[in-house]
Write a protein that holds these residues in place. Sequence first.
Motif, PDB file in Angstrom:
ATOM      1  N   THR A  74       0.845  -1.199   0.000  1.00  0.00           N
ATOM      2  CA  THR A  74       0.000   0.000   0.000  1.00  0.00           C
ATOM      3  C   THR A  74       0.878   1.246   0.000  1.00  0.00           C
ATOM      4  OG1 THR A  74      -1.678  -1.198   1.266  1.00  0.00           O
ATOM      5  CG2 THR A  74      -1.867   1.184   1.216  1.00  0.00           C
ATOM      6  N   ILE A  75       0.491   2.200  -0.848  1.00  0.00           N
ATOM      7  CA  ILE A  75       1.172   3.494  -0.839  1.00  0.00           C
ATOM      8  C   ILE A  75       0.162   4.584  -0.501  1.00  0.00           C
ATOM      9  CG2 ILE A  75       3.021   2.825  -2.407  1.00  0.00           C
ATOM     10  CD1 ILE A  75       1.517   4.247  -4.680  1.00  0.00           C
ATOM     11  N   ARG A  76       0.649   5.661   0.019  1.00  0.00           N
ATOM     12  CA  ARG A  76      -0.137   6.860   0.360  1.00  0.00           C
ATOM     13  C   ARG A  76       0.144   7.932  -0.691  1.00  0.00           C
ATOM     14  NH1 ARG A  76      -3.670   4.850   3.677  1.00  0.00           N
ATOM     15  NH2 ARG A  76      -2.743   3.641   5.338  1.00  0.00           N
ATOM     16  N   PRO A  77      -0.635   9.004  -0.728  1.00  0.00           N
ATOM     17  CA  PRO A  77      -0.390  10.070  -1.702  1.00  0.00           C
ATOM     18  C   PRO A  77       1.059  10.566  -1.645  1.00  0.00           C
ATOM     19  CG  PRO A  77      -2.470  10.444  -0.597  1.00  0.00           C
ATOM     20  CD  PRO A  77      -1.813   9.292   0.116  1.00  0.00           C
ATOM     21  N   GLY A  78       1.694  10.619  -2.818  1.00  0.00           N
ATOM     22  CA  GLY A  78       3.057  11.123  -2.918  1.00  0.00           C
ATOM     23  C   GLY A  78       4.130  10.119  -2.559  1.00  0.00           C
ATOM     24  N   GLU A  79       3.749   8.937  -2.112  1.00  0.00           N
ATOM     25  CA  GLU A  79       4.732   7.936  -1.697  1.00  0.00           C
ATOM     26  C   GLU A  79       5.206   7.103  -2.883  1.00  0.00           C
ATOM     27  OE1 GLU A  79       5.176   4.402   1.647  1.00  0.00           O
ATOM     28  OE2 GLU A  79       3.210   5.228   1.249  1.00  0.00           O
ATOM     29  N   GLN A  80       6.488   6.778  -2.895  1.00  0.00           N
ATOM     30  CA  GLN A  80       7.025   5.884  -3.916  1.00  0.00           C
ATOM     31  C   GLN A  80       7.496   4.608  -3.251  1.00  0.00           C
ATOM     32  OE1 GLN A  80      10.319   8.216  -5.567  1.00  0.00           O
ATOM     33  NE2 GLN A  80      11.704   6.571  -4.990  1.00  0.00           N
ATOM     34  N   ARG A  81       7.502   3.523  -4.025  1.00  0.00           N
ATOM     35  CA  ARG A  81       7.882   2.220  -3.487  1.00  0.00           C
ATOM     36  C   ARG A  81       8.523   1.395  -4.582  1.00  0.00           C
ATOM     37  NH1 ARG A  81       4.631  -0.211   0.429  1.00  0.00           N
ATOM     38  NH2 ARG A  81       5.043   1.781   1.386  1.00  0.00           N
ATOM     39  N   GLU A  82       9.611   0.706  -4.262  1.00  0.00           N
ATOM     40  CA  GLU A  82      10.181  -0.258  -5.204  1.00  0.00           C
ATOM     41  C   GLU A  82       9.502  -1.600  -4.959  1.00  0.00           C
ATOM     42  OE1 GLU A  82      14.357  -1.135  -7.151  1.00  0.00           O
ATOM     43  OE2 GLU A  82      14.293  -1.971  -5.124  1.00  0.00           O
ATOM     44  N   LEU A  83       8.958  -2.170  -6.028  1.00  0.00           N
ATOM     45  CA  LEU A  83       8.303  -3.467  -5.966  1.00  0.00           C
ATOM     46  C   LEU A  83       9.245  -4.516  -6.533  1.00  0.00           C
ATOM     47  CD1 LEU A  83       4.802  -2.422  -7.356  1.00  0.00           C
ATOM     48  CD2 LEU A  83       5.511  -2.599  -4.955  1.00  0.00           C
ATOM     49  N   THR A  84       9.243  -5.703  -5.930  1.00  0.00           N
ATOM     50  CA  THR A  84      10.081  -6.804  -6.391  1.00  0.00           C
ATOM     51  C   THR A  84       9.227  -8.049  -6.540  1.00  0.00           C
ATOM     52  OG1 THR A  84      12.013  -5.904  -5.255  1.00  0.00           O
ATOM     53  CG2 THR A  84      12.105  -8.226  -5.855  1.00  0.00           C
ATOM     54  N   LEU A  85       9.305  -8.662  -7.707  1.00  0.00           N
ATOM     55  CA  LEU A  85       8.593  -9.902  -7.991  1.00  0.00           C
ATOM     56  C   LEU A  85       9.609 -11.015  -8.168  1.00  0.00           C
ATOM     57  CD1 LEU A  85       6.208 -11.705  -8.825  1.00  0.00           C
ATOM     58  CD2 LEU A  85       6.307 -10.657 -11.082  1.00  0.00           C
ATOM     59  N   ASN A  86       9.533 -12.045  -7.317  1.00  0.00           N
ATOM     60  CA  ASN A  86      10.384 -13.215  -7.427  1.00  0.00           C
ATOM     61  C   ASN A  86       9.847 -14.083  -8.559  1.00  0.00           C
ATOM     62  OD1 ASN A  86      11.535 -15.818  -7.114  1.00  0.00           O
ATOM     63  ND2 ASN A  86      11.923 -15.400  -4.950  1.00  0.00           N
ATOM     64  N   LEU A  87      10.678 -14.376  -9.538  1.00  0.00           N
ATOM     65  CA  LEU A  87      10.244 -15.110 -10.726  1.00  0.00           C
ATOM     66  C   LEU A  87      10.362 -16.631 -10.583  1.00  0.00           C
ATOM     67  CD1 LEU A  87      11.803 -12.755 -13.422  1.00  0.00           C
ATOM     68  CD2 LEU A  87       9.384 -12.928 -12.765  1.00  0.00           C
ATOM     69  N   SER A  88      10.651 -17.132  -9.384  1.00  0.00           N
ATOM     70  CA  SER A  88      10.730 -18.590  -9.219  1.00  0.00           C
ATOM     71  C   SER A  88       9.349 -19.189  -9.502  1.00  0.00           C
ATOM     72  CB  SER A  88      11.201 -18.959  -7.813  1.00  0.00           C
ATOM     73  OG  SER A  88      10.251 -18.564  -6.853  1.00  0.00           O
ATOM     74  N   GLY A  89       9.358 -20.319 -10.207  1.00  0.00           N
ATOM     75  CA  GLY A  89       8.111 -20.974 -10.573  1.00  0.00           C
ATOM     76  C   GLY A  89       7.450 -20.426 -11.820  1.00  0.00           C
ATOM     77  N   VAL A  90       8.012 -19.362 -12.383  1.00  0.00           N
ATOM     78  CA  VAL A  90       7.472 -18.736 -13.588  1.00  0.00           C
ATOM     79  C   VAL A  90       8.215 -19.276 -14.807  1.00  0.00           C
ATOM     80  CG1 VAL A  90       7.292 -16.533 -14.836  1.00  0.00           C
ATOM     81  CG2 VAL A  90       6.797 -16.623 -12.384  1.00  0.00           C
ATOM     82  N   ASN A  91       7.494 -19.575 -15.883  1.00  0.00           N
ATOM     83  CA  ASN A  91       8.136 -19.937 -17.146  1.00  0.00           C
ATOM     84  C   ASN A  91       8.683 -18.646 -17.752  1.00  0.00           C
ATOM     85  OD1 ASN A  91       8.940 -20.706 -19.675  1.00  0.00           O
ATOM     86  ND2 ASN A  91       7.010 -21.666 -20.245  1.00  0.00           N
ATOM     87  N   THR A  92       9.911 -18.305 -17.376  1.00  0.00           N
ATOM     88  CA  THR A  92      10.487 -17.014 -17.746  1.00  0.00           C
ATOM     89  C   THR A  92      10.769 -16.880 -19.236  1.00  0.00           C
ATOM     90  OG1 THR A  92      12.677 -17.827 -17.132  1.00  0.00           O
ATOM     91  CG2 THR A  92      11.470 -16.546 -15.470  1.00  0.00           C
ATOM     92  N   SER A  93      10.753 -17.983 -19.973  1.00  0.00           N
ATOM     93  CA  SER A  93      10.978 -17.896 -21.418  1.00  0.00           C
ATOM     94  C   SER A  93       9.678 -17.622 -22.182  1.00  0.00           C
ATOM     95  CB  SER A  93      11.622 -19.184 -21.935  1.00  0.00           C
ATOM     96  OG  SER A  93      10.728 -20.273 -21.805  1.00  0.00           O
ATOM     97  N   ASP A  94       8.547 -17.520 -21.467  1.00  0.00           N
ATOM     98  CA  ASP A  94       7.249 -17.335 -22.115  1.00  0.00           C
ATOM     99  C   ASP A  94       6.395 -16.299 -21.378  1.00  0.00           C
ATOM    100  OD1 ASP A  94       5.198 -17.672 -23.926  1.00  0.00           O
ATOM    101  OD2 ASP A  94       4.502 -19.567 -23.088  1.00  0.00           O
ATOM    102  N   ILE A  95       6.958 -15.116 -21.146  1.00  0.00           N
ATOM    103  CA  ILE A  95       6.214 -14.032 -20.507  1.00  0.00           C
ATOM    104  C   ILE A  95       5.329 -13.384 -21.568  1.00  0.00           C
ATOM    105  CG2 ILE A  95       6.387 -11.827 -19.271  1.00  0.00           C
ATOM    106  CD1 ILE A  95       7.512 -14.188 -17.659  1.00  0.00           C
ATOM    107  N   ARG A  96       4.052 -13.216 -21.260  1.00  0.00           N
ATOM    108  CA  ARG A  96       3.085 -12.643 -22.204  1.00  0.00           C
ATOM    109  C   ARG A  96       2.712 -11.199 -21.850  1.00  0.00           C
ATOM    110  NH1 ARG A  96       0.803 -16.860 -25.439  1.00  0.00           N
ATOM    111  NH2 ARG A  96       2.276 -18.565 -25.268  1.00  0.00           N
ATOM    112  N   GLU A  97       2.841 -10.847 -20.566  1.00  0.00           N
ATOM    113  CA  GLU A  97       2.520  -9.492 -20.125  1.00  0.00           C
ATOM    114  C   GLU A  97       3.210  -9.269 -18.785  1.00  0.00           C
ATOM    115  OE1 GLU A  97      -1.636  -8.083 -20.485  1.00  0.00           O
ATOM    116  OE2 GLU A  97      -1.483  -7.492 -18.384  1.00  0.00           O
ATOM    117  N   TYR A  98       3.643  -8.044 -18.564  1.00  0.00           N
ATOM    118  CA  TYR A  98       4.156  -7.659 -17.250  1.00  0.00           C
ATOM    119  C   TYR A  98       3.767  -6.215 -17.008  1.00  0.00           C
ATOM    120  CZ  TYR A  98       8.063  -5.501 -19.793  1.00  0.00           C
ATOM    121  OH  TYR A  98       8.821  -4.742 -20.641  1.00  0.00           O
ATOM    122  N   GLY A  99       3.600  -5.866 -15.737  1.00  0.00           N
ATOM    123  CA  GLY A  99       3.188  -4.509 -15.429  1.00  0.00           C
ATOM    124  C   GLY A  99       2.877  -4.322 -13.960  1.00  0.00           C
TER     125      GLY A  99
END
Length: 167
Positions: free
Chosen positions: A118-143
């Motif tokens: 959760t972010i508040r007005p004006g707040e920035q945050r770095e998000l990290t997604l662990n890709l373990s378990g993901v078929n990384t050679s077949d990404i169709r969308e990210y965002g």
Amino acid sequence: MYFGNGGDGGDGGGGGDEAYADFEYGTEGWSGRNLVGGPWSTDAWSAKGSRSLQGDILLSNGSQHYLYKSGNFNFSGHSLLRATVKGATWGNYGNGLGVKLYVKYGSNYTWKDSGWQTIRPGEQRELTLNLSGVNTSDIREYGVQFIGTEGSSGQTSVYVDNVYLWD
């Protein structure tokens, strides 16, 4: 190696990274869903460089808004996807604005995300997604998914910048 429209690869955030989007040269093929404006490259805020991707959204409880890139991507050899997000200082965030970094992969567009933050007005945050378990050679969308919470209302802007892969 740089996958956006131009640029020199940058340094994303340290050793072992691979720049993926910095929006210094436009939207770099990113789109938006459930926006009232955008997305576009803006100099209103940036985590790195001088520009980021901006989308305008109309907040309500449970509303879902997306800034994303679709296509066929190969993230093989990387264990993390990272992005920095920010919410504008205006708008009624209620109990905060939910944010998730996500990928959809494989022919069934299987979803995996970084978990709710959760972010508040004006707040920035770095998000990290662990890709373990993901078929990384077949990404169709990210965002990034932005989610309105209880008590949220009105228009605001959301930003994404410095999207990169990490070994």
